[in-house]
Design an enzyme around this catalytic site. Structure first.
Site: not given
Ligand code: NAP
Length: 255
Positions: A163, A167
């Site tokens: 991961y 990034k």
């Molecule tokens: P999340 O709630 O797990 O949502 C992930 C999203 O990505 C969902 O809408 C999902 O769509 C989509 N996705 C997953 N697999 C996919 C695929 N094969 N093709 C297309 N879309 C796909 O994630 P989040 O926490 O909101 O994170 C959003 C972004 O922030 C990510 O890039 C993550 O790396 C980054 N981030 C998050 C955190 C954290 O603590 N949450 C920290 C740092 C960075 P479906 O549900 O429709 O499958």
């Protein structure tokens, strides 16, 4: 009121905006508050995407849900063509590459090739393919791309090698693209969240413990706090900012 803001009438694609408690949905709402019409991209959460679309439409903007799998070679071309068709437009103004995945914490020896590929496809290849396919339609000057990174790329963390590497690649891709897109008047930046309360969050894990230890603000961030940074970068006010990484991570630094 939505429809009247700085982004009034603009077309924005937000990938992975299909989970009502996710970062993508919060970004979609923040852009809609500025008047943008929003494509809510999803992979598997169709109902979630429809719910987000309803919320956006109730704010007075146009919104549509479009499915595309980040693992597909036609991810970018499908999403772009479906966007142009959905809004009957020939231009795209804003792309937010938010969709991303992590895999369960895994030591080097246990990383499966398929997991490596899935993470790099979602977190690096799909953003590249979307930008590549959208480029002919991106507003020049004025187009905006915001990639959602992670503060883990800055620090690294054992058991999160795949991961964090993905990034890091996204960060470098952004800096390289900024040089090519800048002369066209298109900006591209990364917003790098720290721990945010969503489905992906790993609360209670050793990563969280370590992160909380080095953060100046000792709490999870909110999806809104990430979305606000994205909304600013997507706005005309941020037209002279490109190739930058904006951490939204409580001030986490090296341990
Ligand atoms: P999340 O709630 O797990 O949502 C992930 C999203 O990505 C969902 O809408 C999902 O769509 C989509 N996705 C997953 N697999 C996919 C695929 N094969 N093709 C297309 N879309 C796909 O994630 P989040 O926490 O909101 O994170 C959003 C972004 O922030 C990510 O890039 C993550 O790396 C980054 N981030 C998050 C955190 C954290 O603590 N949450 C920290 C740092 C960075 P479906 O549900 O429709 O499958």
């Amino acid at each position: 009121m939505a429809g009247q803001g700085q982004l009034s009438g603009k077309t924005a694609i937000v990938t992975g905006a299909s989970r009502p408690n996710g970062i993508g949905a919060a970004i979609a709402v923040a852009l809609a508050e500025q008047g943008a019409n929003i494509i809510v991209h999803y992979a598997s959460s169709e109902q979630g995407a429809k719910d987000v679309v309803k919320t956006l439409q109730s704010m007075g903007v146009k919104a549509a849900a479009i499915q595309a799998d980040a693992g597909s070679a036609d991810f970018g071309t499908k999403l772009v063509q479906d966007t142009l068709d959905a809004f009957q437009t020939s231009t795209i103004d804003i792309i937010v590459n938010n969709a991303g995945i992590n895999i369960p914490s895994t030591g080097i020896a246990d990383v499966e090739l398929s997991a490596w590929d899935a993470v790099f496809h979602s977190n690096v290849r799909a953003p590249f393919l979307l930008i590549q396919a959208a480029l002919p339609y991106l507003t020049k000057p004025g187009g905006r791309v915001v990639n959602i990174g992670s503060n883990i790329a800055k620090m690294g963390h054992q058991m999160l090698t795949v991961y964090s590497a993905s990034k890091g690649a996204l960060n470098t891709m952004t800096v390289s693209m900024a040089q090519e897109l800048g002369p066209m008047g298109i900006t591209i930046n990364v917003v790098a969240p720290g721990p945010i309360a969503t489905d992906m969050a790993m609360k209670g894990s050793p990563v969280y413990d370590k992160l909380f230890g080095i953060m100046h603000i000792k709490r999870e961030g909110t999806t809104r706090e990430v979305a606000s940074a994205v909304s600013w970068l997507a706005s005309p006010d941020a037209g002279f900012v490109t190739g930058q990484l904006i951490p939204v991570d409580g001030g986490a630094g090296w341990p």
